[in-house]
Design a protein around this motif. Sequence first.
Motif, PDB file in Angstrom:
ATOM      1  N   PRO A 141     -84.594  39.772 -27.073  1.00 42.58           N
ATOM      2  CA  PRO A 141     -85.989  40.333 -26.904  1.00 42.58           C
ATOM      3  C   PRO A 141     -86.167  40.221 -25.132  1.00 42.58           C
ATOM      4  O   PRO A 141     -85.583  39.687 -24.411  1.00 42.58           O
ATOM      5  CB  PRO A 141     -86.928  39.112 -27.581  1.00 42.58           C
ATOM      6  N   ILE A 142     -87.229  41.002 -24.983  1.00 47.09           N
ATOM      7  CA  ILE A 142     -87.689  41.235 -23.860  1.00 47.09           C
ATOM      8  C   ILE A 142     -88.219  39.650 -23.098  1.00 47.09           C
ATOM      9  O   ILE A 142     -88.687  38.991 -23.970  1.00 47.09           O
ATOM     10  CB  ILE A 142     -88.876  42.141 -23.540  1.00 47.09           C
ATOM     11  N   GLY A 143     -87.877  39.301 -22.016  1.00 39.99           N
ATOM     12  CA  GLY A 143     -88.328  38.058 -21.451  1.00 39.99           C
ATOM     13  C   GLY A 143     -87.081  37.271 -21.446  1.00 39.99           C
ATOM     14  O   GLY A 143     -87.346  35.845 -21.277  1.00 39.99           O
ATOM     15  N   THR A 144     -85.892  37.388 -21.913  1.00 39.53           N
ATOM     16  CA  THR A 144     -84.609  36.608 -22.059  1.00 39.53           C
ATOM     17  C   THR A 144     -84.116  36.709 -20.673  1.00 39.53           C
ATOM     18  O   THR A 144     -83.912  37.448 -19.890  1.00 39.53           O
ATOM     19  CB  THR A 144     -83.819  37.217 -23.072  1.00 39.53           C
ATOM     20  N   ARG A 145     -83.706  35.481 -20.324  1.00 38.33           N
ATOM     21  CA  ARG A 145     -82.847  35.070 -19.162  1.00 38.33           C
ATOM     22  C   ARG A 145     -81.328  35.048 -19.548  1.00 38.33           C
ATOM     23  O   ARG A 145     -81.018  34.059 -20.599  1.00 38.33           O
ATOM     24  CB  ARG A 145     -83.257  33.921 -18.213  1.00 38.33           C
ATOM     25  N   ILE A 146     -80.264  35.586 -18.984  1.00 39.38           N
ATOM     26  CA  ILE A 146     -79.040  35.384 -19.473  1.00 39.38           C
ATOM     27  C   ILE A 146     -78.130  35.243 -18.303  1.00 39.38           C
ATOM     28  O   ILE A 146     -78.451  35.282 -16.840  1.00 39.38           O
ATOM     29  CB  ILE A 146     -78.461  36.533 -19.984  1.00 39.38           C
ATOM     30  N   ALA A 147     -77.112  33.990 -18.416  1.00 36.12           N
ATOM     31  CA  ALA A 147     -76.076  33.896 -17.451  1.00 36.12           C
ATOM     32  C   ALA A 147     -74.656  34.537 -17.956  1.00 36.12           C
ATOM     33  O   ALA A 147     -74.340  34.360 -19.102  1.00 36.12           O
ATOM     34  CB  ALA A 147     -75.667  32.464 -17.476  1.00 36.12           C
ATOM     35  N   ALA A 148     -74.169  35.525 -16.922  1.00 36.44           N
ATOM     36  CA  ALA A 148     -73.168  36.397 -17.310  1.00 36.44           C
ATOM     37  C   ALA A 148     -72.280  35.960 -16.329  1.00 36.44           C
ATOM     38  O   ALA A 148     -72.324  35.750 -15.184  1.00 36.44           O
ATOM     39  CB  ALA A 148     -73.544  37.519 -17.549  1.00 36.44           C
ATOM     40  N   ALA A 149     -70.810  36.154 -16.667  1.00 33.67           N
ATOM     41  CA  ALA A 149     -69.722  36.109 -15.757  1.00 33.67           C
ATOM     42  C   ALA A 149     -68.817  37.331 -16.023  1.00 33.67           C
ATOM     43  O   ALA A 149     -68.411  37.765 -17.040  1.00 33.67           O
ATOM     44  CB  ALA A 149     -68.741  35.018 -16.051  1.00 33.67           C
ATOM     45  N   PHE A 150     -68.563  37.946 -14.943  1.00 26.61           N
ATOM     46  CA  PHE A 150     -67.604  39.244 -14.991  1.00 26.61           C
ATOM     47  C   PHE A 150     -66.428  39.012 -14.390  1.00 26.61           C
ATOM     48  O   PHE A 150     -66.239  38.309 -13.309  1.00 26.61           O
ATOM     49  CB  PHE A 150     -68.472  40.280 -14.193  1.00 26.61           C
ATOM     50  N   PRO A 151     -65.422  39.448 -14.904  1.00 26.53           N
ATOM     51  CA  PRO A 151     -64.021  39.403 -14.242  1.00 26.53           C
ATOM     52  C   PRO A 151     -63.853  40.014 -13.061  1.00 26.53           C
ATOM     53  O   PRO A 151     -64.576  41.276 -12.827  1.00 26.53           O
ATOM     54  CB  PRO A 151     -63.069  39.781 -15.290  1.00 26.53           C
ATOM     55  N   ALA A 152     -62.844  39.959 -12.144  1.00 29.70           N
ATOM     56  CA  ALA A 152     -62.537  40.455 -10.927  1.00 29.70           C
ATOM     57  C   ALA A 152     -62.267  42.050 -11.318  1.00 29.70           C
ATOM     58  O   ALA A 152     -61.869  42.300 -12.512  1.00 29.70           O
ATOM     59  CB  ALA A 152     -61.441  40.007 -10.159  1.00 29.70           C
ATOM     60  N   GLN A 153     -62.626  42.909 -10.476  1.00 38.53           N
ATOM     61  CA  GLN A 153     -62.589  44.325 -10.613  1.00 38.53           C
ATOM     62  C   GLN A 153     -61.102  44.540 -10.123  1.00 38.53           C
ATOM     63  O   GLN A 153     -60.707  44.080  -8.991  1.00 38.53           O
ATOM     64  CB  GLN A 153     -63.526  45.070  -9.703  1.00 38.53           C
ATOM     65  N   GLN A 154     -60.477  45.751 -10.645  1.00 39.81           N
ATOM     66  CA  GLN A 154     -59.172  46.014 -10.078  1.00 39.81           C
ATOM     67  C   GLN A 154     -58.975  46.327  -8.648  1.00 39.81           C
ATOM     68  O   GLN A 154     -58.318  46.298  -7.893  1.00 39.81           O
ATOM     69  CB  GLN A 154     -58.745  47.070 -10.745  1.00 39.81           C
ATOM     70  N   SER A 155     -59.922  47.201  -8.297  1.00 35.97           N
ATOM     71  CA  SER A 155     -60.315  47.508  -6.800  1.00 35.97           C
ATOM     72  C   SER A 155     -61.723  47.355  -6.310  1.00 35.97           C
ATOM     73  O   SER A 155     -62.534  48.170  -6.319  1.00 35.97           O
ATOM     74  CB  SER A 155     -60.037  48.983  -6.580  1.00 35.97           C
ATOM     75  N   GLY A 156     -61.933  46.020  -6.066  1.00 35.56           N
ATOM     76  CA  GLY A 156     -63.153  45.660  -5.873  1.00 35.56           C
ATOM     77  C   GLY A 156     -63.651  44.350  -5.732  1.00 35.56           C
ATOM     78  O   GLY A 156     -62.595  43.509  -5.274  1.00 35.56           O
ATOM     79  N   PRO A 157     -64.859  43.744  -6.060  1.00 32.23           N
ATOM     80  CA  PRO A 157     -65.090  42.481  -5.870  1.00 32.23           C
ATOM     81  C   PRO A 157     -64.391  41.725  -6.984  1.00 32.23           C
ATOM     82  O   PRO A 157     -63.868  41.955  -7.890  1.00 32.23           O
ATOM     83  CB  PRO A 157     -66.706  42.407  -5.896  1.00 32.23           C
ATOM     84  N   GLY A 158     -64.160  40.225  -6.494  1.00 36.79           N
ATOM     85  CA  GLY A 158     -63.665  39.285  -7.387  1.00 36.79           C
ATOM     86  C   GLY A 158     -64.609  38.780  -8.579  1.00 36.79           C
ATOM     87  O   GLY A 158     -65.702  39.337  -8.525  1.00 36.79           O
ATOM     88  N   ALA A 159     -64.293  38.023  -9.453  1.00 32.51           N
ATOM     89  CA  ALA A 159     -64.954  37.706 -10.428  1.00 32.51           C
ATOM     90  C   ALA A 159     -66.456  37.031  -9.925  1.00 32.51           C
ATOM     91  O   ALA A 159     -66.515  36.454  -9.005  1.00 32.51           O
ATOM     92  CB  ALA A 159     -64.302  36.494 -11.380  1.00 32.51           C
TER      93      ALA A 159
END
Length: 319
Positions: A141-159
């Motif tokens: 729902p609206i008002g939610t806070r999330i912690a997310a982790a993104f893997p490294a990009q092939q040609s870009g920033p790390g995780a």
Amino acid sequence: MRPLALLSTLAVSALLLTGCGAGSSPEPTPSASADASGGDVCEQAVKPSALTDSVKIDGAFGKPSTATFTPKQEVKDLQRTVVSKGDGAEIKKGDYVSYALSAFDTTTGEKLGDLGYAAGEILPQNVLANPTLSQVIGCVPIGTRIAAAFPAQQSGPGAQVYIIDVLGTVDTAAWGEPQAPVDGMPTVKLAKDGEPGITIPEGDAPKDLKVSVLKQGDGAAVADGDTTLLQYYGVDWADGKSFDSSWKKGEPISIPGNTYVPGFVQALAGQKVGSQVLVVIPPALGYGEDAKAHELGGKTLVFVIDILATMHAPAAAGQ
């Protein structure tokens, strides 16, 4: 601030559009599918991990935050943990969602920056039509806070780790204060869903650009180089027939840098989010005088434009 992984996968998905030159007509934002939610979006939501579960956050919802976690953890896949669940409406298919984020490097724990907490920094997006967004922000729902982790990009920033605040949704029709009509301009009547109908007045088309505000919004002003989320309805002055409409296509559009015809761009300039604008565009500021060069060449065009959101162009280095 170096490029953020989320900007390359989420926020900038607002820019993964069918671009067009100054002489092109508006084209809708392509999405993975209008049915990308696949029915139950909750089934698509990615799972928590030890990393996202362990993130400690300092900062109130809706404000830039700091986060601490054990660095140098491997991130192979997209991960998310719902830190706090909001009490607003559940995100549903077709909603355009506003969100903000704080980003952190998983290797060093260093904060990389904040985005979306000030107006005009991130364009609201149709979450359930975007598979990546759906996996991260869907089923909350609206008002939610999330912690997310993104893997490294092939040609870009790390995780990277993100603290994402799901702020709200925007309407798909202008909501500003109605204004008095301007004499000599076409008249506009709105359907219940906000779709306009345009009646052309008698007499010759004006030779110059004419702009009037039908509804006055109070949001951020559209600046040069912005990318706006908008609805539009266009007719030919000569016969009053519609030649193009986002309403008929079923969704608002956004084109990077607002690369519409000059008259359309001029009508947007300085207008505030929430506004509805009526513009009459002479051929010179539309598709030119030559009817053979373009099917709309030589025509005076009339648009009703609903400005739903705007994303400012990034500042040049050193500014």
